[in-house]
Scaffold this active site. Structure first.
Site, mmCIF file in Angstrom:
data_model
loop_
_atom_site.group_PDB
_atom_site.id
_atom_site.type_symbol
_atom_site.label_atom_id
_atom_site.label_comp_id
_atom_site.label_asym_id
_atom_site.label_seq_id
_atom_site.Cartn_x
_atom_site.Cartn_y
_atom_site.Cartn_z
ATOM 1 N N SER B 16 0.868 -1.175 0.000
ATOM 2 C CA SER B 16 0.000 0.000 0.000
ATOM 3 C C SER B 16 0.904 1.223 0.000
ATOM 4 O O SER B 16 1.955 1.212 -0.656
ATOM 5 C CB SER B 16 -0.922 -0.069 1.209
ATOM 6 O OG SER B 16 -1.841 0.976 1.194
ATOM 7 N N HIS B 43 -2.903 -1.257 -3.181
ATOM 8 C CA HIS B 43 -4.025 -0.342 -2.983
ATOM 9 C C HIS B 43 -3.789 0.820 -3.931
ATOM 10 O O HIS B 43 -2.810 1.534 -3.812
ATOM 11 C CB HIS B 43 -4.039 0.190 -1.548
ATOM 12 C CG HIS B 43 -4.324 -0.873 -0.537
ATOM 13 N ND1 HIS B 43 -4.056 -0.707 0.790
ATOM 14 C CD2 HIS B 43 -4.858 -2.111 -0.657
ATOM 15 C CE1 HIS B 43 -4.430 -1.798 1.454
ATOM 16 N NE2 HIS B 43 -4.906 -2.672 0.588
ATOM 17 N N ASP B 136 -4.309 -4.324 6.299
ATOM 18 C CA ASP B 136 -4.657 -5.270 5.247
ATOM 19 C C ASP B 136 -3.433 -6.156 4.974
ATOM 20 O O ASP B 136 -2.306 -5.684 5.007
ATOM 21 C CB ASP B 136 -5.037 -4.484 3.973
ATOM 22 C CG ASP B 136 -5.675 -5.377 2.929
ATOM 23 O OD1 ASP B 136 -6.031 -6.534 3.251
ATOM 24 O OD2 ASP B 136 -5.818 -4.914 1.777
#
Ligand code: SAM
Lengths: 269, 191
Positions: B16, B43, B136
């Site tokens: 991310s 992401h 995540d």
């Protein structure tokens, strides 16, 4: 954990019991949805879910509605709507009468976006928009023309990015946390349940839009649906799919020409 | 054919905020061709970095493909998860996309892909979790280990945003903590 095999048995039993056919759906996604249903409705395991599903006929409606993914947006992928504006709408405008089919339209956000494009091109009056979905509950919203108000800022940005030049807020009025689309945007919409797996063609269309529905189907089922679309599109009509979907591997590919970078094809034969 | 498929290995990389510099440094240094495949799940902001594929491609000799629906997985490629869909592995080893709600405010969600890869590839899966500002990937790493695969976290000290790798470490869902150089060597040792 639910295995592919357990899922297959469940789907076959649902088909035999209730006639709903999910056998050709992509397994990876369905398994996630079934687990989600087990969590939401507090089934400890698949056996408990099966028990409820096959002993209580009233539960199947909820099950089916939760099994499918209904996420949608207005003007999702602005570049797609820009391409519709620039390359598809002008071709439609030359017709005396325009028929558009949104297959798998969910709660209607895509239809509302289309109606705005037609309105801005001054051709909404001669258009009919058919919105179909497997799920009758989501369709109820299409005629109501309601969109959550907290989404409108994002949709407004999408609209502008798609080339929209009007004041987006002039297309709706705010009602208790909901944005209600002007009724003239939904007047020309006809809704009906229609199952792409089992139902057949019901008209001829100048444009079929089916976005983010085929991703849930396996290749064989995709092929069936694409053939259904091909037989329902008029010559020189258009087919539009989701941004990661394609007809490249389908037998219908030879009869269509891709228009641009977007997932829009024109029927040539 | 069937057998070959089952022998294939997949390295799935999740990242991310702050993970792009890492990829730009590591991917060009992997010797081409590779005998396995790499799947990158980041992401991404829908629409904002649509040229990521082109950028990576300009720097790597291994072919890079942005995934489309039902694309079959083949050895020798770096696959990039598209923005705005969850990415799953379908039976018969093809990709499947899912439009489902965001998880951890993200679509693609790293956990979702890692879990799916774990089930499809078992001990032939390796997960690598990079820099990021949320948690995540942690559950995904747990699942990779549960199915017999290898879970590698980027050393949080070398990550621009340590939260993501640190979260997997805090919960014990990892096998190795590696720095950038070690990850490059690891990838070059895979056959
Ligand atoms: C993810 S939504 C896509 C909505 C919209 N087209 C978009 O892209 O924003 C998928 C929709 O397809 C519908 N659907 C799933 N299977 C279907 C089938 N067999 N026939 C008709 N619609 C189906 C679902 O009920 C859901 O509303």
């Amino acid at each position: 954990m639910i295995s592919d095999q357990e899922l297959n048995i469940l789907l076959e039993d649902i088909y035999r019991h209730y006639g709903y056919d999910f056998i050709g759906y992509s397994k990876a996604s369905l398994i996630r949805r079934v687990k989600r249903i087990c969590n939401m409705d507090k089934f400890g395991n698949l056996t408990e879910l099966r028990h409820r599903l096959f002993e209580d006929d009233s539960y199947v409606k909820r099950f089916i509605e939760e099994l499918t993914v209904n996420v949608t947006e207005m003007f999702r992928d602005p570049s797609f709507y820009r391409a519709l504006r620039q390359e598809v709408i002008p071709a439609l405008a030359t017709k005396p009468f325009i028929r558009i089919w949104h297959a798998g339209c969910s709660t209607g956000e895509e239809i509302f976006s289309m109606a705005i494009l037609l309105e801005e091109a001054n051709i909404l009056d001669k258009a009919l928009i058919y919105g179909t979905d497997l799920n009758a509950t989501v369709l109820e919203n299409v005629k109501r023309g309601m969109v959550p108000l907290d989404q409108m800022k994002k949709y407004s940005e999408n609209y502008i990015a798609s080339g929209g030049q009007q004041d987006f807020s002039s297309y709706y009025t705010a009602h208790y946390g909901q944005a209600k689309l002007l009724s003239r945007l939904t007047d020309k919409v006809i809704i009906s349940t229609h199952n792409l797996v089992s139902d057949s063609s019901f008209n001829e269309f100048d444009l079929i839009i089916c976005r983010n529905v085929l991703i849930y189907f396996n290749k064989d089922l995709q092929e069936r649906v694409l053939q259904l679309f091909e037989s329902s599109i008029s010559t020189l009509g258009f087919l539009a799919l989701g941004s990661k979907e394609t007809i490249r591997f389908s037998a219908i590919d030879g009869n269509f020409r891709k228009l641009n970078q977007e997932k829009i094809w024109r029927k040539t034969k | 054919m069937e057998k070959n498929e089952i022998r294939s290995k997949l390295v799935v990389i999740g990242g991310s905020a702050g993970s792009l510099p890492f990829l730009f440094e590591v991917l060009p240094r992997i010797y081409s061709p590779i005998q396995f495949s790499i799947l990158i799940v980041l992401h991404r902001m829908a629409g904002t970095d649509s040229n990521l594929e082109a950028l990576l491609r300009s720097k790597c000799s291994i072919p890079i493909i942005e995934v489309e629906d039902k694309l079959p997985l083949q050895d020798g490629y770096i696959y990039l998860a598209p923005a705005d869909y969850h990415l799953l592995i379908e039976e018969g080893r093809s990709f499947a996309l899912d439009d489902d709600e965001k998880i951890h405010f993200s679509r693609p969600c790293i956990d979702v892909t890692f879990q799916s890869v774990a089930q499809a590839y078992g001990s032939r899966a390796t997960g690598i979790l990079l820099s990021g500002a949320n948690e995540d990937g942690t559950l995904g790493m747990a699942s990779i280990r549960k199915y017999g695969g290898l879970a590698i976290v980027q050393n949080p000290a070398s990550a621009q945003m340590p939260v993501m790798p640190q979260s997997a470490i805090d919960l014990g869902h990892y096998d190795r903590i590696l720095g950038i150089e070690q990850i490059v060597s690891f990838l070059n040792e895979q056959v």
